[in-house]
Scaffold this motif. Structure first.
Motif, PDB file in Angstrom:
ATOM      1  N   SER A   1      31.526  77.217   2.872  1.00 54.40           N
ATOM      2  CA  SER A   1      31.244  78.153   3.964  1.00 54.40           C
ATOM      3  C   SER A   1      32.017  77.816   5.233  1.00 54.40           C
ATOM      4  CB  SER A   1      29.745  78.172   4.276  1.00 54.40           C
ATOM      5  OG  SER A   1      29.326  76.890   4.715  1.00 54.40           O
ATOM      6  N   ARG A   2      32.493  76.575   5.357  1.00 59.03           N
ATOM      7  CA  ARG A   2      33.291  76.132   6.496  1.00 59.03           C
ATOM      8  C   ARG A   2      32.561  76.332   7.821  1.00 59.03           C
ATOM      9  NH1 ARG A   2      37.586  73.303   4.716  1.00 59.03           N
ATOM     10  NH2 ARG A   2      38.784  73.860   6.520  1.00 59.03           N
ATOM     11  N   ASP A   3      31.249  76.106   7.807  1.00 57.54           N
ATOM     12  CA  ASP A   3      30.493  76.162   9.047  1.00 57.54           C
ATOM     13  C   ASP A   3      29.370  75.134   8.988  1.00 57.54           C
ATOM     14  OD1 ASP A   3      28.662  77.275   7.315  1.00 57.54           O
ATOM     15  OD2 ASP A   3      28.609  79.229   8.261  1.00 57.54           O
ATOM     16  N   GLY A   4      28.592  75.039  10.043  1.00 55.17           N
ATOM     17  CA  GLY A   4      27.471  74.124  10.057  1.00 55.17           C
ATOM     18  C   GLY A   4      27.882  72.685  10.347  1.00 55.17           C
ATOM     19  N   ILE A   5      26.958  71.775  10.088  1.00 52.80           N
ATOM     20  CA  ILE A   5      27.141  70.369  10.446  1.00 52.80           C
ATOM     21  C   ILE A   5      28.293  69.733   9.680  1.00 52.80           C
ATOM     22  CG2 ILE A   5      25.440  69.468   8.794  1.00 52.80           C
ATOM     23  CD1 ILE A   5      25.944  68.170  12.358  1.00 52.80           C
ATOM     24  N   VAL A   6      28.473  70.080   8.423  1.00 48.24           N
ATOM     25  CA  VAL A   6      29.559  69.491   7.633  1.00 48.24           C
ATOM     26  C   VAL A   6      30.913  69.858   8.224  1.00 48.24           C
ATOM     27  CG1 VAL A   6      30.665  69.476   5.365  1.00 48.24           C
ATOM     28  CG2 VAL A   6      28.177  69.395   5.532  1.00 48.24           C
ATOM     29  N   GLU A   7      31.078  71.085   8.628  1.00 46.78           N
ATOM     30  CA  GLU A   7      32.339  71.514   9.229  1.00 46.78           C
ATOM     31  C   GLU A   7      32.546  70.835  10.583  1.00 46.78           C
ATOM     32  OE1 GLU A   7      36.014  73.500   9.573  1.00 46.78           O
ATOM     33  OE2 GLU A   7      34.750  72.910   7.912  1.00 46.78           O
ATOM     34  N   ALA A   8      31.474  70.658  11.353  1.00 42.10           N
ATOM     35  CA  ALA A   8      31.595  69.975  12.643  1.00 42.10           C
ATOM     36  C   ALA A   8      32.039  68.526  12.445  1.00 42.10           C
ATOM     37  CB  ALA A   8      30.257  70.031  13.380  1.00 42.10           C
ATOM     38  N   ILE A   9      31.463  67.862  11.460  1.00 42.95           N
ATOM     39  CA  ILE A   9      31.855  66.473  11.174  1.00 42.95           C
ATOM     40  C   ILE A   9      33.302  66.425  10.706  1.00 42.95           C
ATOM     41  CG2 ILE A   9      31.446  64.524   9.614  1.00 42.95           C
ATOM     42  CD1 ILE A   9      28.426  65.268   9.796  1.00 42.95           C
ATOM     43  N   ARG A  10      33.707  67.361   9.858  1.00 45.91           N
ATOM     44  CA  ARG A  10      35.095  67.406   9.386  1.00 45.91           C
ATOM     45  C   ARG A  10      36.058  67.558  10.560  1.00 45.91           C
ATOM     46  NH1 ARG A  10      39.347  70.250   8.561  1.00 45.91           N
ATOM     47  NH2 ARG A  10      38.484  72.104   9.505  1.00 45.91           N
ATOM     48  N   ALA A  11      35.723  68.437  11.491  1.00 38.48           N
ATOM     49  CA  ALA A  11      36.586  68.654  12.658  1.00 38.48           C
ATOM     50  C   ALA A  11      36.702  67.377  13.487  1.00 38.48           C
ATOM     51  CB  ALA A  11      36.048  69.801  13.511  1.00 38.48           C
ATOM     52  N   LEU A  12      35.594  66.685  13.689  1.00 40.00           N
ATOM     53  CA  LEU A  12      35.632  65.431  14.438  1.00 40.00           C
ATOM     54  C   LEU A  12      36.463  64.374  13.718  1.00 40.00           C
ATOM     55  CD1 LEU A  12      31.930  65.187  15.668  1.00 40.00           C
ATOM     56  CD2 LEU A  12      33.969  65.655  17.055  1.00 40.00           C
ATOM     57  N   ARG A  13      36.355  64.311  12.405  1.00 39.52           N
ATOM     58  CA  ARG A  13      37.133  63.332  11.641  1.00 39.52           C
ATOM     59  C   ARG A  13      38.621  63.624  11.725  1.00 39.52           C
ATOM     60  NH1 ARG A  13      34.779  61.080   6.204  1.00 39.52           N
ATOM     61  NH2 ARG A  13      36.882  60.331   6.371  1.00 39.52           N
ATOM     62  N   VAL A  14      38.995  64.902  11.702  1.00 39.64           N
ATOM     63  CA  VAL A  14      40.404  65.275  11.814  1.00 39.64           C
ATOM     64  C   VAL A  14      40.957  64.812  13.157  1.00 39.64           C
ATOM     65  CG1 VAL A  14      41.969  67.255  12.082  1.00 39.64           C
ATOM     66  CG2 VAL A  14      40.338  67.199  10.195  1.00 39.64           C
ATOM     67  N   VAL A  15      40.215  65.067  14.225  1.00 39.58           N
ATOM     68  CA  VAL A  15      40.661  64.690  15.566  1.00 39.58           C
ATOM     69  C   VAL A  15      40.747  63.168  15.688  1.00 39.58           C
ATOM     70  CG1 VAL A  15      40.030  64.727  18.007  1.00 39.58           C
ATOM     71  CG2 VAL A  15      39.811  66.800  16.637  1.00 39.58           C
ATOM     72  N   ARG A  16      39.749  62.455  15.168  1.00 38.72           N
ATOM     73  CA  ARG A  16      39.748  60.996  15.247  1.00 38.72           C
ATOM     74  C   ARG A  16      40.934  60.410  14.481  1.00 38.72           C
ATOM     75  NH1 ARG A  16      38.608  56.301  12.889  1.00 38.72           N
ATOM     76  NH2 ARG A  16      37.639  54.675  14.133  1.00 38.72           N
ATOM     77  N   LYS A  17      41.183  60.911  13.292  1.00 40.51           N
ATOM     78  CA  LYS A  17      42.300  60.416  12.485  1.00 40.51           C
ATOM     79  C   LYS A  17      43.615  60.607  13.228  1.00 40.51           C
ATOM     80  CE  LYS A  17      44.403  60.891   7.915  1.00 40.51           C
ATOM     81  NZ  LYS A  17      44.364  61.587   6.643  1.00 40.51           N
ATOM     82  N   SER A  18      43.779  61.756  13.875  1.00 42.37           N
ATOM     83  CA  SER A  18      44.981  62.037  14.640  1.00 42.37           C
ATOM     84  C   SER A  18      45.114  61.074  15.825  1.00 42.37           C
ATOM     85  CB  SER A  18      44.943  63.483  15.132  1.00 42.37           C
ATOM     86  OG  SER A  18      46.047  63.753  15.950  1.00 42.37           O
ATOM     87  N   ALA A  19      44.013  60.807  16.518  1.00 42.94           N
ATOM     88  CA  ALA A  19      44.048  59.896  17.665  1.00 42.94           C
ATOM     89  C   ALA A  19      44.391  58.472  17.228  1.00 42.94           C
ATOM     90  CB  ALA A  19      42.703  59.917  18.390  1.00 42.94           C
ATOM     91  N   VAL A  20      43.828  58.018  16.122  1.00 46.97           N
ATOM     92  CA  VAL A  20      44.132  56.676  15.619  1.00 46.97           C
ATOM     93  C   VAL A  20      45.606  56.578  15.238  1.00 46.97           C
ATOM     94  CG1 VAL A  20      43.703  55.085  13.689  1.00 46.97           C
ATOM     95  CG2 VAL A  20      41.774  56.149  14.876  1.00 46.97           C
TER      96      VAL A  20
END
Length: 174
Positions: free
Chosen positions: A122-141
């Motif tokens: 569904s690409r929404d909800g808490i799982v999608e929010a966590i995925r988005a945060l992980r993408v940003v964190r991986k990029s920052a690292v």
């Protein structure tokens, strides 16, 4: 608006700017293929075109988690069953050729035959929010690591006096 008494299955080959759609009947006959822009208006046109072909049973799509994510959401919200279709294997693609209409028909045929039965995320909800945060964190690292490597690389070619001053400093100070 739909053709009376005809059950149809759609297939979509998704891309960045244009989605290629195809429609088959319930015995697998190819009825039509058309391309649509990846805009809200394009999604509406695609749905109207599908419904004009007959009663839409389901739509098979490649890339429901990427290029086709918004179309999958749109069709689901419109009451259409969306089925995730895997890309055809390379051997099958070599045998039948590569073209967007062929891939769209293959997606519809995979749904009809039962080879494709995946439910799109569904690409929404808490799982999608966590995925988005992980993408940003991986990029920052990754960016931090590249910066540290560049600093260390510049130190190698720096004049000796500067290199001696920087040599023992921890990464955070550098």
């Amino acid at each position: 608006m739909s053709a009376p008494g005809i059950a149809v299955i759609g297939g979509v080959d998704t891309h960045t700017d244009i989605h290629q759609a195809a429609v088959i009947d319930s015995v697998g006959r190819h009825l039509d293929t058309q391309s649509f822009e990846t805009t809200s208006a394009g999604y509406g046109q695609l749905l109207a075109w599908l419904r004009a072909q007959g009663e839409v049973i389901a739509v098979g799509m490649e890339g429901t988690g990427a290029y086709g994510a918004e179309l999958a959401r749109f069709l689901t919200a419109s009451g259409i069953t969306v089925v995730e279709v895997d890309r055809p294997d390379r051997r099958a693609r070599r045998a039948h050729g590569k073209s967007d209409p062929i891939d769209a028909y293959a997606a519809a045929t995979a749904v009809l035959s039962g080879r494709a039965s995946g439910t799109p995320k569904s690409r929404d909800g808490i799982v999608e929010a966590i995925r988005a945060l992980r993408v940003v964190r991986k990029s920052a690292v990754k960016a931090r690591t590249q910066t540290i490597n560049q600093i260390r690389s510049l130190m190698v070619t720096a004049p000796s006096a500067l290199r001696d001053k920087l040599r023992g400093l921890p990464t955070s100070v550098l």
